[in-house]
Scaffold this motif. Structure first.
Motif, PDB file in Angstrom:
ATOM      1  N   LEU A 255      13.129  16.021  -4.693  1.00  0.00           N
ATOM      2  CA  LEU A 255      12.210  14.896  -4.850  1.00  0.00           C
ATOM      3  C   LEU A 255      10.799  15.454  -4.872  1.00  0.00           C
ATOM      4  O   LEU A 255      10.310  15.981  -3.875  1.00  0.00           O
ATOM      5  N   ASP A 256      10.157  15.334  -6.016  1.00  0.00           N
ATOM      6  CA  ASP A 256       8.796  15.824  -6.176  1.00  0.00           C
ATOM      7  C   ASP A 256       7.819  14.961  -5.378  1.00  0.00           C
ATOM      8  O   ASP A 256       7.997  13.746  -5.264  1.00  0.00           O
ATOM      9  N   GLU A 257       6.791  15.585  -4.815  1.00  0.00           N
ATOM     10  CA  GLU A 257       5.843  14.841  -3.980  1.00  0.00           C
ATOM     11  C   GLU A 257       5.152  13.719  -4.752  1.00  0.00           C
ATOM     12  O   GLU A 257       4.869  12.658  -4.193  1.00  0.00           O
ATOM     13  N   ASP A 258       4.890  13.914  -6.046  1.00  0.00           N
ATOM     14  CA  ASP A 258       4.244  12.863  -6.837  1.00  0.00           C
ATOM     15  C   ASP A 258       5.176  11.672  -7.032  1.00  0.00           C
ATOM     16  O   ASP A 258       4.753  10.513  -6.963  1.00  0.00           O
ATOM     17  N   GLU A 259       6.465  11.962  -7.271  1.00  0.00           N
ATOM     18  CA  GLU A 259       7.430  10.866  -7.398  1.00  0.00           C
ATOM     19  C   GLU A 259       7.593  10.142  -6.070  1.00  0.00           C
ATOM     20  O   GLU A 259       7.668   8.913  -6.020  1.00  0.00           O
ATOM     21  N   ALA A 260       7.637  10.908  -4.978  1.00  0.00           N
ATOM     22  CA  ALA A 260       7.745  10.290  -3.651  1.00  0.00           C
ATOM     23  C   ALA A 260       6.563   9.372  -3.381  1.00  0.00           C
ATOM     24  O   ALA A 260       6.719   8.266  -2.852  1.00  0.00           O
ATOM     25  N   ARG A 261       5.373   9.818  -3.772  1.00  0.00           N
ATOM     26  CA  ARG A 261       4.164   9.006  -3.593  1.00  0.00           C
ATOM     27  C   ARG A 261       4.281   7.697  -4.385  1.00  0.00           C
ATOM     28  O   ARG A 261       3.949   6.610  -3.890  1.00  0.00           O
ATOM     29  N   ASP A 262       4.774   7.789  -5.604  1.00  0.00           N
ATOM     30  CA  ASP A 262       4.937   6.589  -6.434  1.00  0.00           C
ATOM     31  C   ASP A 262       5.987   5.642  -5.848  1.00  0.00           C
ATOM     32  O   ASP A 262       5.807   4.414  -5.850  1.00  0.00           O
ATOM     33  N   ILE A 263       7.089   6.209  -5.371  1.00  0.00           N
ATOM     34  CA  ILE A 263       8.149   5.392  -4.768  1.00  0.00           C
ATOM     35  C   ILE A 263       7.610   4.637  -3.559  1.00  0.00           C
ATOM     36  O   ILE A 263       7.848   3.428  -3.390  1.00  0.00           O
ATOM     37  N   LEU A 264       6.874   5.331  -2.712  1.00  0.00           N
ATOM     38  CA  LEU A 264       6.350   4.699  -1.497  1.00  0.00           C
ATOM     39  C   LEU A 264       5.295   3.651  -1.824  1.00  0.00           C
ATOM     40  O   LEU A 264       5.202   2.627  -1.144  1.00  0.00           O
ATOM     41  N   ARG A 265       4.507   3.876  -2.869  1.00  0.00           N
ATOM     42  CA  ARG A 265       3.507   2.883  -3.267  1.00  0.00           C
ATOM     43  C   ARG A 265       4.157   1.564  -3.669  1.00  0.00           C
ATOM     44  O   ARG A 265       3.584   0.491  -3.477  1.00  0.00           O
ATOM     45  N   GLU A 266       5.347   1.643  -4.249  1.00  0.00           N
ATOM     46  CA  GLU A 266       6.036   0.450  -4.717  1.00  0.00           C
ATOM     47  C   GLU A 266       6.924  -0.181  -3.639  1.00  0.00           C
ATOM     48  O   GLU A 266       7.442  -1.284  -3.823  1.00  0.00           O
ATOM     49  N   ALA A 267       7.115   0.490  -2.527  1.00  0.00           N
ATOM     50  CA  ALA A 267       8.051   0.027  -1.495  1.00  0.00           C
ATOM     51  C   ALA A 267       7.444  -1.103  -0.665  1.00  0.00           C
ATOM     52  O   ALA A 267       6.248  -1.105  -0.377  1.00  0.00           O
ATOM     53  N   PRO A 268       8.270  -2.075  -0.253  1.00  0.00           N
ATOM     54  CA  PRO A 268       7.760  -3.185   0.554  1.00  0.00           C
ATOM     55  C   PRO A 268       7.295  -2.736   1.930  1.00  0.00           C
ATOM     56  O   PRO A 268       7.919  -1.882   2.556  1.00  0.00           O
ATOM     57  N   GLY A 269       6.191  -3.298   2.377  1.00  0.00           N
ATOM     58  CA  GLY A 269       5.693  -3.040   3.721  1.00  0.00           C
ATOM     59  C   GLY A 269       4.907  -1.760   3.882  1.00  0.00           C
ATOM     60  O   GLY A 269       4.458  -1.446   4.990  1.00  0.00           O
ATOM     61  N   ILE A 270       4.710  -1.016   2.790  1.00  0.00           N
ATOM     62  CA  ILE A 270       4.046   0.295   2.862  1.00  0.00           C
ATOM     63  C   ILE A 270       2.740   0.274   2.088  1.00  0.00           C
ATOM     64  O   ILE A 270       2.646  -0.328   1.006  1.00  0.00           O
ATOM     65  N   MET A 271       1.746   0.951   2.622  1.00  0.00           N
ATOM     66  CA  MET A 271       0.510   1.216   1.888  1.00  0.00           C
ATOM     67  C   MET A 271       0.260   2.718   1.930  1.00  0.00           C
ATOM     68  O   MET A 271       0.235   3.319   3.008  1.00  0.00           O
ATOM     69  N   VAL A 272       0.115   3.315   0.769  1.00  0.00           N
ATOM     70  CA  VAL A 272      -0.145   4.754   0.662  1.00  0.00           C
ATOM     71  C   VAL A 272      -1.646   4.984   0.551  1.00  0.00           C
ATOM     72  O   VAL A 272      -2.308   4.432  -0.333  1.00  0.00           O
ATOM     73  N   VAL A 273      -2.174   5.780   1.475  1.00  0.00           N
ATOM     74  CA  VAL A 273      -3.569   6.230   1.421  1.00  0.00           C
ATOM     75  C   VAL A 273      -3.515   7.741   1.547  1.00  0.00           C
ATOM     76  O   VAL A 273      -3.361   8.283   2.640  1.00  0.00           O
ATOM     77  N   ASP A 274      -3.573   8.433   0.426  1.00  0.00           N
ATOM     78  CA  ASP A 274      -3.270   9.867   0.421  1.00  0.00           C
ATOM     79  C   ASP A 274      -4.196  10.595  -0.548  1.00  0.00           C
ATOM     80  O   ASP A 274      -3.842  10.880  -1.686  1.00  0.00           O
ATOM     81  N   LYS A 275      -5.415  10.855  -0.082  1.00  0.00           N
ATOM     82  CA  LYS A 275      -6.381  11.616  -0.867  1.00  0.00           C
ATOM     83  C   LYS A 275      -6.590  12.966  -0.196  1.00  0.00           C
ATOM     84  O   LYS A 275      -6.792  13.027   1.015  1.00  0.00           O
ATOM     85  N   ARG A 276      -6.566  14.013  -0.954  1.00  0.00           N
ATOM     86  CA  ARG A 276      -6.703  15.360  -0.388  1.00  0.00           C
ATOM     87  C   ARG A 276      -8.186  15.724  -0.256  1.00  0.00           C
ATOM     88  O   ARG A 276      -8.709  16.594  -0.956  1.00  0.00           O
ATOM     89  N   GLU A 277      -8.807  14.976   0.666  1.00  0.00           N
ATOM     90  CA  GLU A 277     -10.227  15.153   0.930  1.00  0.00           C
ATOM     91  C   GLU A 277     -10.506  14.694   2.353  1.00  0.00           C
ATOM     92  O   GLU A 277      -9.654  14.059   2.985  1.00  0.00           O
TER      93      GLU A 277
END
Length: 340
Positions: A255-277
């Motif tokens: 599972l590629d990290e970019d795909e995982a990020r996209d999956i989690l963004r679409e998942a119910p109850g989750i908010m992804v805040v993931d900036k490499r800064e």
């Protein structure tokens, strides 16, 4: 047409949050009762714009009430939950008492909503441990895509998970560090919690793990998949509200990290805040009062073939307790009782 709802333990941290969330989410309520022990009898609890007088749990008749949200600990629940359930009122219990009972569903609505059908065996539904609840919300969509084999989790759990006395202890110990004569010895915890971390939550077990760590293992298996291997280290930290978790997963399929990020963004109850800064992630203080489980720091684990790391933060009084209980009530209403 709405529901008749009782909140049991309405004067505690979780009970107050249950009332707040029922009001915030505009749960269809025809009548609501705030129940407490006799020592809290007559005290007030807020429900939206209304102020409720607490009623005596000991003498309350649950007959004709649709649901009771329990937030009173295992010992009291053991006495009162069967009474409510026998009277025909569905109990949604926040304690650990029924979580491992095979005849009681353990529900996180974003993860295993179909398990709600099992409530009728005892008229009781269990709410999971706070640290488990936020973790499985993140695990489920990734498990559906790549099948998780193993989870390694370290938790950073706030003192509100131990109740009001623990929050007071952190505050008083912190103040005592700066005000001579106001030092405070540990009472709730085994060691000082202010400016410290304690790798010990709940009692120790024979294998060296603590009960909190065992709960995360057992509950993840019951909610997500019995074949997932879980190892946990649970730590209490000097934070008032908000649990954090560092989670490492190993999957069967890559599972590629970019795909995982996209999956989690679409998942119910989750908010992804993931900036490499600097600041591109969520910390406990930022999640307080929010319904979401926040995911940050998603990255590949290069030490194993199919591995990911991520950071998970949630308000433990909400998703870890009161919010999940209200979501269970909403699910029960939609799928079973169908009055609202």
């Amino acid at each position: 047409m709405g529901y008749r709802i009782a909140v049991v333990g309405a004067t505690g941290n979780v009970g107050r949050e249950m009332l707040n969330i029922l009001a915030e989410r505009e749960f269809p309520v025809d009548e609501i009762a705030a129940l407490a022990s006799r020592r809290s009898l007559g005290s007030e609890a807020a429900f939206g714009e209304r102020t409720l007088k607490t009623q005596d749990l000991d003498t309350f008749d649950f007959t004709g009430w649709d649901m009771a949200l329990f937030a009173i600990g295992s010992e009291a629940t053991k006495k009162y939950a069967p009474i409510a359930a026998k009277a025909g009122c569905v109990v949604i219990d926040n304690s650990s008492l029924y979580r491992y009972d095979p005849d009681v569903p353990l529900i996180v609505p974003e993860v295993n909503p179909d398990a709600i059908e099992g409530y009728a065996k005892k008229n009781i539904i269990a709410n999971p441990n706070c640290s488990t609840a936020q973790m499985v919300v993140a695990l489920k969509p990734l498990h559906d895509r790549a099948k998780i084999k193993r989870v390694v989790v370290s938790t950073y759990q706030s003192v509100s998970g131990s109740g009001k006395e623990a929050m007071d202890e952190l505050w008083l110990q912190t103040k005592g560090m700066y005000v001579p004569g106001q030092e405070r010895e540990p009472e709730v915890y085994t060691k000082q919690i202010a400016f410290n971390v304690i790798p010990h939550i709940d009692v120790f077990m024979e294998d060296g793990s603590t009960k909190e760590e065992w709960k995360m293992v057992a509950e993840t298996k019951k909610i997500v998949d019995k074949d997932i291997k879980v190892t946990a280290t649970c730590v209490r930290v000097p934070v008032f509200v908000g649990h954090s978790e560092s989670i490492n997963i190993e999957t069967e399929d890559f599972l590629d990290e970019d795909e995982a990020r996209d999956i989690l963004r679409e998942a119910p109850g989750i908010m992804v805040v993931d900036k490499r800064e600097d600041g591109g992630y969520i910390t406990p203080i930022e999640c307080v009062g929010d319904f979401a489980t926040f995911i940050s720091r998603i990255r590949q684990d290069s030490t194993i073939e199919n591995g990911l790391n991520f950071w998970c933060v949630s308000d433990n009084l909400r998703k870890g307790a009161a919010l999940n209980a209200v979501q269970i009530a909403e699910l029960l209403g939609r799928r079973v009782l169908k009055k609202g």
